[in-house]
Design an enzyme around this catalytic site. Structure first.
Site, PDB file in Angstrom:
ATOM      1  N   HIS A  95       0.832  -1.204   0.000  1.00 35.47           N
ATOM      2  CA  HIS A  95       0.000   0.000   0.000  1.00 35.47           C
ATOM      3  C   HIS A  95       0.867   1.255   0.000  1.00 35.47           C
ATOM      4  O   HIS A  95       1.530   1.562   0.987  1.00 35.47           O
ATOM      5  CB  HIS A  95      -0.901  -0.017   1.241  1.00 35.47           C
ATOM      6  CG  HIS A  95      -1.809   1.151   1.357  1.00 35.47           C
ATOM      7  ND1 HIS A  95      -1.787   2.013   2.433  1.00 35.47           N
ATOM      8  CD2 HIS A  95      -2.790   1.606   0.533  1.00 35.47           C
ATOM      9  CE1 HIS A  95      -2.703   2.936   2.281  1.00 35.47           C
ATOM     10  NE2 HIS A  95      -3.328   2.713   1.132  1.00 35.47           N
ATOM     11  N   HIS A 149      -1.377  10.446  -2.909  1.00 37.01           N
ATOM     12  CA  HIS A 149      -2.709  10.056  -2.439  1.00 37.01           C
ATOM     13  C   HIS A 149      -3.675  11.239  -2.408  1.00 37.01           C
ATOM     14  O   HIS A 149      -4.828  11.120  -2.824  1.00 37.01           O
ATOM     15  CB  HIS A 149      -2.616   9.443  -1.044  1.00 37.01           C
ATOM     16  CG  HIS A 149      -3.938   9.043  -0.476  1.00 37.01           C
ATOM     17  ND1 HIS A 149      -4.641   7.948  -0.927  1.00 37.01           N
ATOM     18  CD2 HIS A 149      -4.698   9.606   0.504  1.00 37.01           C
ATOM     19  CE1 HIS A 149      -5.772   7.838  -0.256  1.00 37.01           C
ATOM     20  NE2 HIS A 149      -5.832   8.826   0.615  1.00 37.01           N
TER      21      HIS A 149
END
Length: 301
Positions: A43, A85
């Protein structure tokens, strides 16, 4: 005169003859993923140990045994796809949308500055030197020695992001390959964006992302729609349950929960039959997977 009448009759007959219907092409099925593999997806890289979305985090994820590195994509004002992100950044003490700043301006940010919260032994001492990178640099750096799990973030904010992503993947020869597992997986919360990718390049396995406030559940219509283009679903781990996993599997959809860092939770999810997890700690996930495989060998020598 008789010839003229005959010609008129023939024309009338030809005009009234029903045209043969053209055979309709069959819809292209989604490209599947291997069902029996438990995928470890780094991740944002190994983001428990290095600032996420940096080359260091991705490299560390690979060294720790991740099957895929996850890359969130935003697009800058000058059209660069950047691994980031958030869709908003702080520059000169002011918040600005990524879409409104250039890649050079993004480079002023230091993602390692905020990364000192867990003080783990793997934490890099030179984290302040790390910088945000664009997709092209990541693909050039790793080439085909890793697998890529790419999320298009807020695609409606970035017109053309799908075409640019596919262009770069093609440029680096990462599509339409014969690999043990797909070299590239693309995910998004946007069904419209995924459908556009599917129309342009149906060979890429697609994952539809969901975030549920309660137990994960899809209606019959939602299931019917997603199975037309997706190989699986990504679901927030808090909402995952055994019933949902079984239902997805019955529809030939794989399940990849996010984000799983607790070892006991990893073991539970594996026992439930999930097909992979997003984790900040690929090393822990690898140990859990190895333990499971070892136990299965002992049970079935």
């Amino acid at each position: 005169m008789k010839k003229m009448k005959l010609l008129i009759i023939l024309l009338f007959i030809c005009g009234c003859t029903p045209q043969q219907s053209q055979p309709q092409s069959q819809p292209i099925p989604p490209t599947p993923l291997p069902e029996n593999d438990f995928l470890i997806i780094g991740h944002r890289g190994a983001s428990a140990y290095a600032a996420g979305h940096t080359l260091a985090a991705y490299e560390m994820a690979v060294l720790m045994g991740a099957d895929y590195i996850e890359i969130d994509l935003q697009m800058t004002k000058d059209g660069k796809l950047v691994a980031l992100h958030e869709s908003v950044v702080t520059l000169d003490n002011a918040q600005q949308a990524v879409a409104d700043v250039t890649f050079d301006e993004i480079q002023l940010l230091s993602p390692g500055k905020e990364f000192d919260k867990n003080h783990l032994s793997y934490t890099l001492p030179n984290s302040l030197d790390l910088r945000i990178v664009d997709l092209s640099k990541i693909l050039t750096y790793f080439g085909d020695r890793v697998n890529y799990y790419i999320e298009m973030k807020s695609p409606r904010v970035y017109p053309g992001i799908e075409e640019e992503l596919l262009r770069q993947l093609n440029e680096h020869h990462l599509l339409n390959r014969d690999d043990p597992i797909p070299k590239v997986i693309i995910q998004s919360f946007s069904d419209k964006s995924l459908q556009e990718v599917f129309a342009l390049e149906p060979s890429i396995p697609l994952i539809k992302l969901y975030k549920f406030s309660k137990k994960a559940h899809l209606t019959k219509k939602e299931l019917k729609d997603v199975t037309k283009y997706a190989a699986g679903v990504g679901v927030n781990v808090e909402a995952v349950n055994h019933k949902f996993i079984d239902k997805m599997h019955s529809e030939n959809l794989l399940v990849h929960p996010y984000t799983v860092n607790d070892e006991n939770m990893m073991r539970s999810l594996m026992s439930f039959g999930v097909n992979g997890i997003f984790t900040d700690r690929p090393d822990v996930a690898l140990r859990v997977r190895n333990d499971k495989n070892s136990n299965e060998i002992e049970l079935y020598p």
